[in-house]
Design an enzyme around this catalytic site. Structure first.
Site, short mmCIF file in Angstrom:
data_model
loop_
_atom_site.label_atom_id
_atom_site.label_comp_id
_atom_site.label_asym_id
_atom_site.label_seq_id
_atom_site.Cartn_x
_atom_site.Cartn_y
_atom_site.Cartn_z
CG ASP A 48 -4.82 -2.32 -5.86
OD1 ASP A 48 -4.91 -0.90 -5.31
OD2 ASP A 48 -5.07 -2.02 -7.12
CB SER A 49 -2.28 0.97 -1.75
OG SER A 49 -3.03 0.84 -0.61
CG ASP A 87 -8.87 -1.10 -4.16
OD1 ASP A 87 -9.76 -0.67 -4.94
OD2 ASP A 87 -7.64 -0.71 -4.23
CE LYS A 117 -10.37 2.33 -4.17
NZ LYS A 117 -9.70 2.10 -5.28
CD GLU A 186 -5.00 7.87 -5.40
OE1 GLU A 186 -5.84 7.10 -5.71
OE2 GLU A 186 -3.91 8.18 -5.11
O1 KIV Z 1 -5.53 0.66 -3.16
C1 KIV Z 1 -5.54 1.61 -2.50
O2 KIV Z 1 -5.30 1.85 -1.32
C2 KIV Z 1 -6.39 2.82 -2.92
C3 KIV Z 1 -6.03 4.14 -2.59
C4 KIV Z 1 -4.82 4.64 -3.14
C5 KIV Z 1 -7.16 5.13 -2.71
O3 KIV Z 1 -7.16 2.59 -4.16
#
Ligand code: KIV
Length: 283
Positions: A48-49, A87, A117, A186
């Site tokens: 979700d980044s 995610d 995740k 992380e």
């Molecule tokens: O959203 C994402 O890319 C993540 C990473 C920061 C681990 O959860």
């Protein structure tokens, strides 16, 4: 496309057993997924980044399930054999176990993920358990969890004191017991990551900025290639400055169009004299 076999859970656990570190990168689009597949990256996280790296928000909180599904589908088209992780975005699992199972199921059904995740420790263990019992592989995420950035007081290292480190060790055990097949750590201290990895019984520990002693590494693709303009975290080694290459290309394009040196005949399409003359007559 590569002739690699599909990366599966047994493939990942075999790497752990053989002591071969697992490679994991974020990815949000088809052309990048294609390249990551060609490079043989084991796991891809559609994080979700993407709210920050692709959509320009200041945090991951505005990202929706619809955003995630659309990007994950594109990544799957580019990387058919990578182990693909969706995610879970903000508030798609926190409110109840049932919500968590339904949204995890959407990821699997609509975006052909291999796993999901979600962020959080013992408090989220029943979400992990519910998802796993529904037949969906789940990964936990501890340490710096960006969806809780307000509560954590910013993007900073987590678990530096013995007491906070103990909480992360306990959270990791709670997630493992709930059935998480992997946990991402992380931005926790390297020794803490090493300790959790040594204590993991049937759980793959992945590191993002948490040192070398995990079963594998994750990096944010945009940080690796100078593609995120707002900041560069310490943990992100730049493996190539694509941002600089692209910027130079853009400046070159602007200069050539302005200077009338682009386009050249090889860049356009012509028309035979006869057809052109007919056209003039028709007009
Ligand atoms: O959203 C994402 O890319 C993540 C990473 C920061 C681990 O959860």
């Amino acid at each position: 496309m590569t002739d690699r076999k599909k990366v599966t859970l047994p493939t990942l656990f075999k790497k752990v057993a053989d002591g071969v570190p697992i490679t994991w990168l974020t990815c949000y689009d088809y052309p990048t997924a294609y390249l990551q597949e060609q490079a043989g990256i084991d796991m891809i996280l559609v994080g979700d980044s993407l709210g920050m790296t692709m959509l320009g928000y200041d945090s991951t909180l505005p990202v929706t399930m619809a955003d995630m599904i659309r990007h994950t589908q594109a990544v799957r088209r580019g990387a058919p054999t990578a182990f693909l992780v969706g995610d879970m975005p903000y508030m798609t699992y926190q409110s109840s176990v049932e919500t968590a199972i339904l949204n995890a199921g959407r990821f699997m059904a609509e975006a052909s993920c291999d796993a999901i995740k979600l962020e959080g420790g013992a408090a989220m263990a029943n979400r992990i358990r519910g998802i796993v019992e529904a037949g969906i592989p789940a990964i936990g995420h501890l340490g710096l969890t960006p969806q809780s950035v307000a509560a954590l007081g910013g993007f900073r290292v987590q678990g530096k004191s013995a007491e906070l480190a103990k909480k992360i060790v306990e959270d990791a055990k709670a997630l493992e017991k709930a059935g998480a097949f992997a946990i991402l750590l992380e931005m926790v201290p390297d020794r803490l990551c090493k300790l959790i990895t040594a204590r993991a019984e049937n759980c793959i520990i992945m590191s993002l900025g948490s040192g070398p002693d995990a079963h594998g590494q994750l990096l944010i693709y945009h940080d690796m290639f100078g593609l995120y303009p707002k900041f560069k975290p310490k943990m992100a080694k730049v493996f190539g400055n694509a941002g600089e290459v692209i910027l130079n290309g853009l400046k070159g394009y602007a200069a050539e169009v302005t200077g009338k040196t682009f386009p050249q005949p090889e860049n356009w399409f012509g028309m035979p004299d006869e057809e052109y003359n007919d056209l003039l007559r028709l007009l």
